[in-house]
Design an enzyme around this catalytic site. Sequence first.
Site, PDB file in Angstrom:
ATOM      1  N   HIS A 253       0.854  -1.193   0.000  1.00  0.00           N
ATOM      2  CA  HIS A 253       0.000   0.000   0.000  1.00  0.00           C
ATOM      3  C   HIS A 253       0.883   1.233   0.000  1.00  0.00           C
ATOM      4  O   HIS A 253       1.967   1.227   0.578  1.00  0.00           O
ATOM      5  CB  HIS A 253      -0.910   0.013   1.241  1.00  0.00           C
ATOM      6  CG  HIS A 253      -2.074   0.942   1.092  1.00  0.00           C
ATOM      7  ND1 HIS A 253      -2.004   2.263   1.434  1.00  0.00           N
ATOM      8  CD2 HIS A 253      -3.313   0.728   0.598  1.00  0.00           C
ATOM      9  CE1 HIS A 253      -3.174   2.835   1.176  1.00  0.00           C
ATOM     10  NE2 HIS A 253      -3.980   1.929   0.662  1.00  0.00           N
ATOM     11  N   GLU A 311      -7.912  -5.150  -0.549  1.00  0.00           N
ATOM     12  CA  GLU A 311      -8.399  -5.973  -1.667  1.00  0.00           C
ATOM     13  C   GLU A 311      -8.298  -7.463  -1.404  1.00  0.00           C
ATOM     14  O   GLU A 311      -9.011  -8.256  -2.011  1.00  0.00           O
ATOM     15  CB  GLU A 311      -7.629  -5.622  -2.956  1.00  0.00           C
ATOM     16  CG  GLU A 311      -7.580  -4.164  -3.301  1.00  0.00           C
ATOM     17  CD  GLU A 311      -8.931  -3.585  -3.674  1.00  0.00           C
ATOM     18  OE1 GLU A 311      -9.957  -4.226  -3.379  1.00  0.00           O
ATOM     19  OE2 GLU A 311      -8.966  -2.494  -4.255  1.00  0.00           O
TER      20      GLU A 311
END
Length: 378
Positions: A253, A311
């Site tokens: 991320h 996700e």
Amino acid sequence: MRTNESFRPGLEDVVVAETRLSLVDGEGGRLVVRGHAIESLAERSFEEMCGLLWDGALPGPARSEEIRSGLAAGRAAAFRELARTSAVLGSSDAMESLRAGLAAMRTEDEPLERTGYRLAGAIAVLLAAWHRRRLGGAPVAPDAKRGHADDLLRMLGGAPAPAALVRGLDTYLVTVAEHGMNASTFTARVVASTRSDAISALVAALGSLKGPLHGGAPGPVLDMLDAIGREENAAAWLAGELAAGRRIMGLGHRVYRVRDPRAHVLELALAELERAGVASRYLSLARAVERAAIEALDAHRPDRKLRTNVEFYTAVLLDVLGVPRALFTPVFAAARAAGWLAHVAEERAVDRLIRPRQRYLGPLPEPEDAGGALRAAG
Ligand code: COA
């Protein structure tokens, strides 16, 4: 000539807005939406999240009902429009169909909230209609008495969904509705800053969300779990991917250096569904792959903490809710539309064109031969 000496590729760590909407704390692994930790919002409905984002405070029962019926009206309007726009559903890519469907919407002179209802309604109707058409059937008309998550699952599946699945989808929609200055939100704000309309802002944001580095990751997460198949294959499969220079989907991320707090919320929702008798075929494999991936990434990039992002468990949760993987990104858009709208409102209040600068690296024209030019002029 002024030059911008502080260019950061990817605008990493560059502050481009002030916001009251959300705090993404990358070191502490915290997501705060209008003063509420994301974990404390997991039991709320999508309608309540819209109220929180758009009004600034969690709505009471009357306001929640107003939002519920606004969203229902948005779905009904989108369903009527399908007669005019159903050609957009022909693409084999659901995001392409959704982009075309939103782009076909008419800009009205109306309060932003009403545009929000129409957009959220259109996303739900279009993605469900795309799916029904792929199955060879007709789209299922929305039901104005239902909540947004409930009706979305019904329009997808063709029959009312069990309460546990509706709860699961509400948790998902709430969890991913808003998340700081991600690429699609920034896109929406840039468009809004030009005083363009909210539909244009959301169409642009949708295009940004579509990419595999942003909202396009959960489908490939499920492909990865399928390719690995069994826990004992995980380490070798992951090592092969990293050796080939590929990224592991659902990990890493830009902001979080610890596990994304939303991964935790979605994993809890999966455990809750399991307790309600709806077990995921992927959950235990996913947990094993997550452990193996972190180990592999720690060895691969000891300098960088690459941890699970939202996700990863999105894929597992949406699968158990009966959402086909081709629709993972459109369902993400269904949630994020609420956040995009709130950012459009914030950007309109700022009312300052977003127009940064670039550093020119190309050649300059040859210096003009001033003497020659004067001689030619006589
Ligand atoms: N698998 C393998 N390597 C990864 C990785 C992953 N999931 N995520 C990051 N890296 C690598 C990058 O390739 C980069 O390597 P480089 O320096 O050799 O180019 C390095 O780690 C540092 O990356 P970082 O700066 O932390 O990431 P980013 O901010 O550029 O990208 C993502 C963030 C999310 C785009 C990236 O982690 C990624 O592509 N993840 C997979 C896709 C995904 O899950 N997207 C959904 C995001 S919510």
